[in-house]
Structure formats: C-alpha cells, structure tokens
Write a protein that holds these residues in place. Structure first.
Motif, PDB file in Angstrom:
ATOM      1  N   THR A 412     -10.216 -18.761 -15.162  1.00  0.00           N
ATOM      2  CA  THR A 412     -10.409 -17.345 -14.892  1.00  0.00           C
ATOM      3  C   THR A 412      -9.044 -16.712 -14.638  1.00  0.00           C
ATOM      4  O   THR A 412      -8.211 -17.300 -13.944  1.00  0.00           O
ATOM      5  N   VAL A 413      -8.828 -15.545 -15.222  1.00  0.00           N
ATOM      6  CA  VAL A 413      -7.583 -14.811 -15.003  1.00  0.00           C
ATOM      7  C   VAL A 413      -7.936 -13.479 -14.348  1.00  0.00           C
ATOM      8  O   VAL A 413      -8.709 -12.692 -14.896  1.00  0.00           O
ATOM      9  N   LEU A 414      -7.392 -13.258 -13.166  1.00  0.00           N
ATOM     10  CA  LEU A 414      -7.582 -11.997 -12.456  1.00  0.00           C
ATOM     11  C   LEU A 414      -6.393 -11.093 -12.727  1.00  0.00           C
ATOM     12  O   LEU A 414      -5.247 -11.543 -12.700  1.00  0.00           O
ATOM     13  N   VAL A 415      -6.670  -9.832 -12.999  1.00  0.00           N
ATOM     14  CA  VAL A 415      -5.611  -8.844 -13.221  1.00  0.00           C
ATOM     15  C   VAL A 415      -5.756  -7.781 -12.149  1.00  0.00           C
ATOM     16  O   VAL A 415      -6.834  -7.210 -11.977  1.00  0.00           O
ATOM     17  N   GLY A 416      -4.685  -7.537 -11.417  1.00  0.00           N
ATOM     18  CA  GLY A 416      -4.832  -6.561 -10.349  1.00  0.00           C
ATOM     19  C   GLY A 416      -3.530  -6.127  -9.750  1.00  0.00           C
ATOM     20  O   GLY A 416      -2.483  -6.164 -10.408  1.00  0.00           O
ATOM     21  N   ALA A 417      -3.614  -5.696  -8.498  1.00  0.00           N
ATOM     22  CA  ALA A 417      -2.444  -5.158  -7.808  1.00  0.00           C
ATOM     23  C   ALA A 417      -2.437  -5.655  -6.384  1.00  0.00           C
ATOM     24  O   ALA A 417      -3.477  -5.921  -5.791  1.00  0.00           O
ATOM     25  N   ARG A 418      -1.248  -5.765  -5.843  1.00  0.00           N
ATOM     26  CA  ARG A 418      -1.104  -6.110  -4.437  1.00  0.00           C
ATOM     27  C   ARG A 418      -1.073  -4.837  -3.611  1.00  0.00           C
ATOM     28  O   ARG A 418      -0.256  -3.956  -3.853  1.00  0.00           O
ATOM     29  N   GLN A 419      -2.014  -4.723  -2.668  1.00  0.00           N
ATOM     30  CA  GLN A 419      -2.030  -3.567  -1.773  1.00  0.00           C
ATOM     31  C   GLN A 419      -2.137  -4.069  -0.346  1.00  0.00           C
ATOM     32  O   GLN A 419      -3.089  -4.759   0.005  1.00  0.00           O
ATOM     33  N   GLN A 420      -1.139  -3.748   0.465  1.00  0.00           N
ATOM     34  CA  GLN A 420      -1.097  -4.165   1.857  1.00  0.00           C
ATOM     35  C   GLN A 420      -1.248  -5.682   1.972  1.00  0.00           C
ATOM     36  O   GLN A 420      -1.958  -6.196   2.827  1.00  0.00           O
TER      37      GLN A 420
END
Length: 478
Positions: A412-420
């Motif tokens: 599984t590949v998660l695509v996202g952003a780091r927030q806090q």
C-alpha cells in the motif's frame, strides 16, 4: 472561506424591465442568425445581469412576496422581500407555497436561520461564499426546499474539504447518515479510516457514535501507528462515551490482538482498566494471540483457522511495516530507495526481515509509447513526449526467500502531507498481492504543477507499507 457558484452580483431599477431587456437581446440574436451572418459576434452582459439581480434582492425592487424567517425557540425574525418567479425557478416547494399567498412565515433551526440570507442569495445569483460551520445548515435548507443544485454543491464542498483535511469528518458523517447521503457518508468514512491517528487525538473522537466506531473497527485499511494505538484510542473512547457493556465488549473484540507483540499484551492485561472490567469478554482472543505468537505461522495454521481478519495487519505506520519517503521535485527524474519490513506479525518472525527495493519514475512510458530512434532507412523518428507518460512506482523484494514463510505481500502506498507532525493521507493505492506496482498510481496527478493537491511544498510525501497476508486468508473485510 469557499465560494460555490459562478457569478458575481449587483443593481437595476425594475425587475420586469430587466426581464424585458433580456428577451429583446435574445430576439435580436435570433434575427442576426436568420440574417445569414457568417460569423456571429458574442455580446456578454451576464455579469451585469447578475449584478442587477443582487440589487433586486437587496432593495426589494418590484418584490411580490415577503418571507419572514423565524429562528426556532427565539423571537428573532428576518424579513426578505423577494420575487415569486425567481424563487419558483429554483424550488418547486416555493412555487407551490407561494402560488396563492404573498407572505410566508418560515420556522427554521437557529443555524439555518443564520444563513438564510446566503441561501436566498444563491437563488438569485447562483453563487455564495461558505464557511465550514455553514455547510450543514445550507445543505439542510437546500434539501428542505428541494434546491437540487445547491444540495449537490454543498455535498461536493464537504467532500472536497474532507480531502484537504479541513472538514469536521465525524459531524459530517453523522449528518450524511441522517440524510441518507451515501456518497458523503462514504467519503467521511474513508477520510476517517485513512486519518484515524489524527482524528483519535482530536476533540472529534468523543463525538464518534457506537455505530461509526463499529464501522471503523472492522476495516483493514485503517491508517495508524500500530494496533496498540487503536487499543489505546478505544480505551479513551470507552472512558468518555461510557456505553453499555455489550457495546464495549463488541468493540474490544474487534481489536486484532495477534497484531500486538506478546510483551505489550502482557502489559495491557496487567495495567488496562478496560481489560480489568471486560477481560472475560476477550479472554479467548488473548489466548489466541499468545498461541499465534508462540508458534510458526505454518505450524499454527495446521491446528487453527487463520482465515480471519484478526490475522491481517491494517495499514501500520510503524517501522516494522514500512517507511516514509519524501521525493523533492518529483517531476524531475527517476528515484530509488530501499527499506526493510518484518517477515510476518507472528512473534516467531519478529527477528526476520525482508528488504524491499522501490523505483519511482515520474514519466514512465508504456511499451506502445516508447520512442523508436530510427526506422529501417536509418531516419531518426521523433521521441514520445514526456506528457505521454505517467508516474510509476515499483516495489520488489531484494530476494525471493520470504515466500517460505507461507505468506504473500500486499503493498500500500499512502500519499499525503505532514501537518503538525502527523501524516494526513489524501490518497491511498493498494497493489494486488501478485503485482509489483499499482496500475492506477497517481494516474490523474499533475506533478508539474507546483500547487498540485498531490504535492506539499513541491515534494511528494509517500509512506510505503508492506502487509504479510497468509495464503489461506482468502476473504477479508474491507
């Protein structure tokens, strides 16, 4: 704030004069067409028309109906001088309600009464500006008065803000259930599953209903640090919600105890107040977990059924199951990396590792589109354009020895952003167990665009997860 619609409003003298001018302009355009003019010239005064419509609402010019909107439980009444024709164009309910009367008193919940001016503005101008807290009241008004376009627009707004992590997913989920909006309900559920760590650490977690909790606990695509984090989140929820014992025990039985190492299981039994109260309800599951960790998976499977979700890892972010990968300027060139994962969740395999090699290509070309540099006569042929390619991610084991453990591996590949400091997942791609890549990986992404929803500060934030799946595990819940 967010704007729905495609117009900008303003003022005119008479409503009927305006409609007459629109009709004259239409007939003039028709006569020009009949005249056989080869190429017509477009005259667009639509923005001016919308400007006039807004002033009609603001000044009440030529109004023929009055709406008195009273907030429930208060004496507060807001008065709107409106036009029966425009209200009826959007709402069949308004058309029926106002056919024989020039004044109507509308009782609305306080939150709906507070945004009624935005609702009426939409009926005149086809646009409005929305804040997160106004989404549900506006959707309620659109639903009540059967304004289908606004109803769809608000649902789209909520789904879009869920994808960006801004929306109150728990509240919107419960609202979607109450209204029967299946698409919105599924969007909320997917967001909560992919971002459970962030939600469990927020004020929203205490608002989760037992029904929603049950929906989440059965999913294998939950994204969290490990199963122990889910157990602790459940402890917090049980402490705040204080549900009946039957609800608490059903929730505790949805924890996948074989995914928790034996040392942590011992600590839970010794220290968890929840297990002290409900330990008997999960005693068989704890015994099952200890037995699973004590033997090799193949030996365990000879005596016990492993064809169940308890033996399937969720999307764990812990280092034993994958690794983060931040790719700066991902449209530039090919990249590669490697990482290690534990061979399997059993304690028997705790010290065994598999190395995985990963290749990322921003513009991989299928064979049919790859350039041929010369024809039979030796003449160079044009190369395929970069935009003909698509992003590609390939994950392969460094050796094939892992299959001896009786497992296959789901990636599984998660695509996202780091927030806090937390990973906010925006997209997830799963590979078929027999495949080395996801066929639809970033298929619609524009990595060249700096403000792409797939990029954070021009970087692609991935988290690669490898889940061991036992060969006998044929059917698993979502």
């Amino acid at each position: 704030m967010f704007r729905i619609g495609h117009c900008k409003p303003g003022s005119w003298g008479s409503f009927w004069t305006m409609l007459t001018l629109v009709g004259l302009a239409t007939r003039a355009a028709q006569r020009a067409d009949v005249g056989g003019e080869a190429a017509g010239t477009s005259i667009d005064h639509s923005q001016m028309l919308l400007h006039r419509l807004r002033e009609l609402l603001q000044q009440g010019n030529a109004s023929d109906v009055v709406l008195r909107v009273q907030a429930a439980g208060t004496d507060e009444v807001r008065v709107f001088h409106a036009h029966r024709l425009l209200l009826g164009l959007h709402s069949e309910l308004f058309r029926e309600m106002l056919s024989n009367q020039s004044e109507a008193v509308l009782q609305e919940p306080r939150d709906c009464a507070a945004v009624f001016d935005k609702f009426i503005r939409y009926l005149y101008c086809g646009e409005l500006t929305v804040l997160l807290a106004q989404a549900i009241p506006l959707h309620k008004l659109a639903t009540k008065y059967r304004v289908a376009t606004l109803q769809r627009g608000m649902a789209d707004y909520m789904r879009a803000h869920l994808a960006g992590g801004a929306g109150p997913a728990v509240g919107w989920y419960h609202y979607a259930v109450s209204t029967g909006d299946e698409a919105l309900r599924e969007s909320c559920l997917q967001f909560l599953a992919w971002n459970l760590s962030a939600v469990a650490g927020s004020a929203e977690w205490s608002a989760v209903s037992p029904e929603l909790l049950a929906q989440l606990l059965q999913r294998s695509d939950l994204v969290l640090q490990d199963e122990l984090e889910l157990f602790h989140a459940l402890e917090v929820w049980l402490g705040r919600a204080r549900p009946p014992p039957a609800v608490a025990e059903r929730a505790l039985r949805a924890i996948r105890y074989p995914m928790i190492p034996p040392a942590q299981l011992f600590q839970l039994q010794a220290r968890s107040a929840v297990l002290a109260r409900h330990g008997l309800a999960v005693a068989d599951l704890l015994l099952q977990a200890y037995q699973f960790h004590a033997a090799s998976p193949l030996h365990y499977a000879k005596f016990f059924d492993v064809n169940g979700s308890a033996f399937l890892p969720r999307n764990y972010l812990a280092p034993a199951w994958g690794a983060p990968w931040v790719i700066n300027n991902p449209a530039r060139d090919d990249r590669s990396t490697s990482f290690q994962t534990q061979l399997g969740p059993s304690g028997h395999d705790a010290g065994r590792r598999i190395t995985w090699n990963v290749l990322f290509s921003p513009r991989w070309l299928p064979v049919s589109l790859r350039p041929v540099y010369a024809d039979a006569a030796g003449t160079a042929l044009p190369a395929a354009r970069p935009e003909d390619g698509r992003p590609r991610l390939v994950v392969t084991p460094a050796s094939s020895g892992g299959d001896a453990a009786g497992v296959s591996f789901q990636k599984t590949v998660l695509v996202g952003a780091r927030q806090q400091g937390r990973l906010l997942v925006r997209h997830a791609y799963s590979f078929h167990q027999s495949s080395e890549e996801a066929g639809d990986f970033l298929a619609h992404a524009d990595l060249q665009r700096r403000n792409s929803e797939y990029l954070v500060e021009n970087a692609l934030h991935l988290h690669l997860i490898v889940k061991p799946v036992y060969h006998t595990l044929i059917r698993t819940p979502k």
